[in-house]
Design an enzyme around this catalytic site. Structure first.
Site, PDB file in Angstrom:
ATOM      1  N   GLU A 185      37.117  37.114  30.801  1.00  0.00           N
ATOM      2  CA  GLU A 185      36.829  36.657  32.158  1.00  0.00           C
ATOM      3  C   GLU A 185      35.318  36.737  32.382  1.00  0.00           C
ATOM      4  OE1 GLU A 185      39.494  38.093  35.123  1.00  0.00           O
ATOM      5  OE2 GLU A 185      38.114  37.681  36.758  1.00  0.00           O
ATOM      6  N   ARG A 186      34.766  35.630  32.805  1.00  0.00           N
ATOM      7  CA  ARG A 186      33.316  35.534  33.002  1.00  0.00           C
ATOM      8  C   ARG A 186      32.551  35.791  31.699  1.00  0.00           C
ATOM      9  NH1 ARG A 186      34.599  32.577  37.110  1.00  0.00           N
ATOM     10  NH2 ARG A 186      35.755  33.731  38.693  1.00  0.00           N
ATOM     11  N   GLU A 309      41.390  41.273  45.597  1.00  0.00           N
ATOM     12  CA  GLU A 309      41.688  39.944  45.055  1.00  0.00           C
ATOM     13  C   GLU A 309      43.129  39.850  44.578  1.00  0.00           C
ATOM     14  OE1 GLU A 309      38.488  39.447  42.132  1.00  0.00           O
ATOM     15  OE2 GLU A 309      37.369  38.358  43.658  1.00  0.00           O
ATOM     16  N   ARG A 342      37.080  51.200  41.551  1.00  0.00           N
ATOM     17  CA  ARG A 342      36.127  50.207  42.038  1.00  0.00           C
ATOM     18  C   ARG A 342      36.172  50.053  43.555  1.00  0.00           C
ATOM     19  NH1 ARG A 342      36.574  44.868  40.148  1.00  0.00           N
ATOM     20  NH2 ARG A 342      34.398  44.554  39.626  1.00  0.00           N
ATOM     21  N   ARG A 354      33.407  39.668  54.931  1.00  0.00           N
ATOM     22  CA  ARG A 354      33.715  40.261  53.627  1.00  0.00           C
ATOM     23  C   ARG A 354      32.658  41.285  53.205  1.00  0.00           C
ATOM     24  NH1 ARG A 354      34.617  36.806  48.105  1.00  0.00           N
ATOM     25  NH2 ARG A 354      33.553  38.264  46.703  1.00  0.00           N
ATOM     26  N   ASP A 383      29.156  39.677  45.788  1.00  0.00           N
ATOM     27  CA  ASP A 383      29.683  39.603  44.416  1.00  0.00           C
ATOM     28  C   ASP A 383      28.645  39.107  43.422  1.00  0.00           C
ATOM     29  OD1 ASP A 383      31.370  39.701  42.274  1.00  0.00           O
ATOM     30  OD2 ASP A 383      32.478  37.897  42.793  1.00  0.00           O
ATOM     31  N   GLU A 405      27.806  49.548  39.689  1.00  0.00           N
ATOM     32  CA  GLU A 405      28.309  48.500  38.799  1.00  0.00           C
ATOM     33  C   GLU A 405      27.393  47.292  38.870  1.00  0.00           C
ATOM     34  OE1 GLU A 405      32.599  47.555  38.825  1.00  0.00           O
ATOM     35  OE2 GLU A 405      32.069  45.437  38.946  1.00  0.00           O
ATOM     36  N   GLU A 411      27.692  35.388  35.573  1.00  0.00           N
ATOM     37  CA  GLU A 411      28.689  34.567  36.258  1.00  0.00           C
ATOM     38  C   GLU A 411      28.055  33.619  37.269  1.00  0.00           C
ATOM     39  OE1 GLU A 411      31.575  36.973  38.271  1.00  0.00           O
ATOM     40  OE2 GLU A 411      32.507  35.275  39.312  1.00  0.00           O
TER      41      GLU A 411
END
Lengths: 719, 719
Positions: A185-186, A309, A342, A354, A383, A405, A411
């Site tokens: 992913e990514r 998500e 996380r 958000r 993000d 992180e 991405e």
């Protein structure tokens, strides 16, 4: 023979004259290239490594350090030193207090080195002039060996060395977003390097080189699997595969971690619920942890993405993050394991900004997490955008271990094609002043625990590593892995210093190369910000793959997945109002920042549209209107890429042809795509603002509909 | 120091004494290794290549030939020859009649060489003793150069060379089953080497090595995409990507082809139907072909899978395969393009024995295909099983160009883990006598066109190539790529000869290595047949991934996807009755074979259960009952793997450590899995036969339910 023919014939001869077994510069060697130095430097180097001394039985870790020194010295000087036990003049001596009790006669500051630090020094030891690599542990020796090689490669004076270093952060980790089917992913560097299918039987020699590269930076942990991975990762077959990887990484001081899907007991049909307060669930995890630790006694622990998500989590059972994290933490605590939980959460139901949600959910839980839980917080509240203000959670949870992180894989910054050195982004974040006091602490001082006196500290980077021969999909993306590791070791390192040492090791230590390439790197991230999302704009990327511009996208299921949610552009203005009259996200920051961010006139330009919705004719510090300023930034971004391209062309004589050509090809793509970003965004914002382009501004060559019509069905990294 | 400590210390020294920049034997170099010969052989070699002469302006293809010779001679002898125009003694001379008119003085059989053949000969040319590589075309020179290097590497006497060779098959092709998202259907060597996302801008240097490897075998075409690929492959973006690959492969004599999804005009929303007889559809394809040929003037053509396994095709519109193929053929005919139309069809509706369907659909169309259509027929009538009788279509369509499709990737033979050299399978097929006459023709004589005097001949191999560093996922799987290419060049080549030359080039030319490794290879496929599907059993593999045993599977939507459809085992017996009392598939063969296959007593043991359903107590030629014989074959398969493993262990001193370890690890897996296959199949067949195990037979260690319970969710190759 015509001139053209002569030239062709000459080119042909030159091409064919290439040595048959030249070491190919395909990028596989990363920054550990160890190519021959000029003969003067080579023989000076060899003088300081006439032999390698280790006085006791070597552990696997010491063997790795010795092997690396032999490889490095042999490669750079042409003379591979012998490995001996007895001291002699000109030797490179690896020593811990245990392996060489004579060390104590030197009165070195060994205590300061802690368990992972090292010290490099020219000393006279029992009558011999030697170079000492000293540490309190074998892994410290390994780090010291890599440091000495780095200094040798970057031209340090080995005769007068007196260096010591200890890591400032305890857990320095890669997070692989690698799935069990080997997709990433990514990931923009090919499939996962973890060939799960053939593990544990087939152990790709590449795993060892992965370990070497990480150890050279001091990375001491790696989460092998994606935070969205399937529950199967916790089955016996996968535990055996993970154990095989752990065995390979262990000598290099690297612990393995796995992601834990919160609903795993349910999905594996071994429990009827995943409620963290259900004793059967806690027992399941405890037994699972015992099973893992039996196979991997030094297993690091779990990384968890919960209630984010659409992923399962404790809130599915009316519990909170602390309930979930602590239950897992208690399963691994008897084995000294850690749970990294996380903070990247946002709810499908919430209509709250958000950017505010993680803070709102986590801040009230401060002090409620077990001591072996680390809350892993992204650099910013949205993000991994090209630029975000620092996450307001940093400094807001004094009684909680907060880990940082970062995303190494790009991405949102052009995948592996665009040159974007992230060192400047990391430095901007780490140096950001939280203003909890008049001055400071910086985010770095939160992350390294010095401000809140936390010992459980962590920095994680979402890896950009894949099966690509050059590891990270492009030569320059290796620098992002590198700078992450160097800054995780020392969050006060500067992007420029790290860039210079990376260039010297990776391309060439010649000043003309180091200067020019460093300049390309130092300007690269700002260029991306400018041609993608200037002035605090964010999340304008196209749907799903996040490749290319999509500021017009407004049709996704959840409001906060749509670019229009973030820029809110219309005829009257543009930007997200996070001031007191808007979402009031500014209130999550310390009062000093809250005041600054509340007023567009005090908000720094680079965060302006992050915090404010402003009219197109808003008057900027520069004297331009906002509309003019947005356009000027887009143009500046494109120009900056063109500058880098020109710099690179000039470097052709100093760079090997294979890497020069590859980088040149990527810069050409980047320039074309920067232009595309600029054109598409200007076309879009013009369509909503209804304003004419300022004089002299080149109109986008296509219509907005043409930009909107572009589709990229097979973009990589969809995981 | 204790003995143990001494040994450890010695091992450590040995390990560390490895030269720093040893050429790593990671398999990337394939059979083109060119490692240094011993000094005697090296200097002999250099004597015959003191210079390379080419008398005219070199084309890109000639440059490739010269570069390869320099690389090869330089690598093997340490002396890289200069490239010159003038003849001199001891030179290696590349010459076509055009580049060196003096060639005609030698009265060489140039006409016999055709457009792709070559001739190698020591001659006196204009007063100089030289080695001649002669051909009528530049690609002939390239093939000749590779042939000369192969002979040099395998120990031929270069002083007395007199070799000539021409390919027997016109189109020698790889079929990549590579998807646009870089997954590979039935790929076990990592993701696709075609990095579509970064093409056409980024041109991986690996593409050139791919071209070299193929040219070394004489492969002259490659279908880049999967037969199940999406229609997007025909859009402008993908045509540009394909053109970039074509530019790289062209100098090596390799044409690119694409797969054409029959419904493409419909799916791309550029037509309202895909009916091949609709003029708008034909016009769409003509225009699409023109568009492709504009970008790639020597584009090879299309490979099509139509009306098979749910793929679209002409039958969706009530048309037949000839209607579909000819429509496409007419689109590419003006450009000398070809349509390869696959005969691998079976219908979701038909209840007819699947083995019969292709024959039934295609035989009636004999003579109805345009001259630039090749019907591409798999070796057998089911699907690339470890063993199948030859496909009855071979010989049955005299008025049609029939191409042979082989699978190089081992979908049904243990992926890239099991050692299974397919040379013996290919040879068995190619030497199979169709018995159209009393003796002959063989399948080879059908495929190479010599029997029906067809000039449009083709052999295609479904590639086993991926991004794996060793290309094919394992070292030994490279041999399958190799033998495919060598047999496509000459279908009369023997598996043993090809194995020997591959081993000599790839591992070592030492007789002890060549003999032992060749023996491992020659027995390997029969071992797989025995431990998976002995005595004509077929398609017992587990669902979807085809990994491991699944003889019990009976729950798939279509009857002919289930193993139970193929073995029909119950208390009374086992096997598929394809005799006159059954599906009568035997009638599709020539009468001589039809008679033989109709009677179990005349049917060869290896096809027994392919053609017959027989009681468990059926008396075999060996005197055993069928039940005993099945078990004996399973045991023999496992034993054969153990034998290979023992041979490999003995070779340790003669093989480099990296490759020795990798092969050893795979053989260990293979032995374990062969045992698993044997145990699971015996457990299953015992459960249906109800028979006790013969005396001395080891019972399966697990219960049948335990074998059934195994799941492999993330098996590779699912495409």
């Amino acid at each position: 023979m015509s001139f053209l023919k002569k030239s062709l014939a000459l080119m042909c001869v030159l091409f064919l004259a290439k040595p048959v077994f030249a070491i190919e510069e395909d990028g596989y060697d990363l920054w550990l290239r160890y190519r021959p130095l000029d003969s003067h430097s080579g023989s000076k180097l060899a003088q300081h490594a006439q032999a390698i001394v280790y006085a006791a039985e070597p552990s696997q870790t010491v063997n790795a350090a010795v092997a690396e020194l032999r490889r490095g010295v042999g490669g750079m000087s042409g003379r591979t030193p012998a490995t001996v036990r007895k001291l002699r003049d000109g030797a490179l001596v690896l020593a811990t207090p245990a392996s060489m009790p004579a060390l104590k006669d030197l009165n070195l500051p060994m205590v300061e080195l802690g368990t992972e630090g090292y010290l490099l020094r020219g000393v006279r030891l029992q009558g011999h002039r030697v170079t000492l690599i000293a540490a309190n542990s074998d892994v410290g020796l390994l780090y010291g060996a890599f440091a000495w090689l780095r200094l040798a490669r970057t031209g340090a004076d080995l005769a007068t060395l007196t260096t010591q270093s200890t890591p400032k952060v305890k857990l320095r980790m890669l997070n692989h977003w690698d799935n069990l089917d080997r997709t990433v992913e990514r990931g923009y560097a090919g499939e996962s390097i973890w060939d799960w299918w053939s593990l544990p039987d087939i152990r790709d020699p590449r795993y060892v080189d992965y370990a070497r590269a990480n150890a050279s930076l001091g990375i001491n942990g790696t989460v092998l699997t994606n935070v969205n991975s399937k529950a199967e990762v916790l089955t016996p077959a996968w535990i055996a595969k993970t154990a095989a990887v752990a065995d390979i990484l262990r000598p290099y001081g690297i612990k393995v971690y796995l992601t834990a899907r919160f609903s795993a007991p349910l999905e594996l049909k071994e429990a009827s619920t995943a409620d963290p307060l259900d004793p059967a669930v806690a027992a399941w995890w405890k037994s699972k942890a015992n099973e893992i630790y039996k196979a991997i006694p030094d297993f690091g622990g779990f990384l968890v993405k919960a209630n984010s998500e659409g992923q399962p989590g404790p809130q599915d059972y009316g519990r909170n993050h602390a309930d979930g994290a602590n239950m897992l933490a208690r399963a691994v605590a008897p084995h000294n394991g850690v749970v990294l939980w996380r903070a990247f959460v946002y709810s499908p139901e919430s209509r709250e900004d958000r950017a505010k949600q993680a803070f709102n959910e986590f801040k009230p839980l401060d002090g409620r997490f077990d001591s072996n839980v680390v809350i892993q917080v992204k650099n910013g509240a949205i993000d991994f955008q090209p630029r975000e203000p620092f996450h307001p959670l940093f400094g807001a949870m004094p009684k909680t271990a907060l880990g940082l992180e970062l995303q190494i894989t790009k991405e949102y910054l052009g995948f592996a094609t665009h040159l974007a050195y992230l060192g400047t982004m990391y430095e901007e974040l780490l140096k950001a002043d939280t203003r909890l006091r008049d001055v400071g602490p910086t985010v770095a001082e939160i992350v390294d625990g010095s401000f809140h006196h936390t010992s459980s500290t962590a920095m994680a980077g979402v890896a950009n590593i894949g099966s690509s021969r050059m590891w990270s999909g492009s030569h320059f993306d290796q620098a992002n892995w590198y700078v992450f590791g160097r800054m995780a070791w020392d969050p006060r390192a500067t992007a420029r210093d790290v860039a210079r040492e990376w260039v010297a090791q990776t391309f060439s230590a010649k000043p003309v190369v180091v200067d020019a390439v460093t300049e390309m790197m130092m300007t690269s991230r700002e260029a991306v910000v400018n041609y993608m999302t200037p002035l605090g704009l964010h999340h304008l990327m196209d749907t799903g793959h996040h490749y290319g511009p999509g500021p017009w996208v407004d049709n996704l299921q959840r409001a906060d997945w749509n670019p229009v949610y973030y820029h809110k552009a219309d005829r009257n203005g543009v930007g997200f109002d996070r001031g007191p009259g808007g979402s009031n996200a500014v209130a999550q920051y310390a009062p000093a920042w809250s005041r600054v961010f509340s007023d567009p006139h005090t908000t720094p330009d680079e965060y302006l549209l992050w915090f404010h919705h402003l009219p197109w004719d808003y008057s900027m510090r520069s004297g331009k209107t906002l509309w003019q300023e947005v356009i000027a930034h887009y143009d500046a971004g494109v120009l900056s890429v063109a500058d880098s391209q020109a710099r690179w062309v000039k470097l052709k004589p100093s760079i090997d042809p294979l890497r020069h050509a590859d980088v040149a090809a990527r810069l050409a793509v980047q320039l074309r795509e920067a232009q595309w970003w600029r054109d598409a965004c200007i076309a879009y914002f013009q369509s909503v603002s209804g304003l004419p382009l300022p004089n002299g501004v080149r109109p986008p060559p296509l219509t907005l509909d043409q930009y909107k019509a572009r589709r990229f069905s097979f973009a990589p990294g969809r995981g």
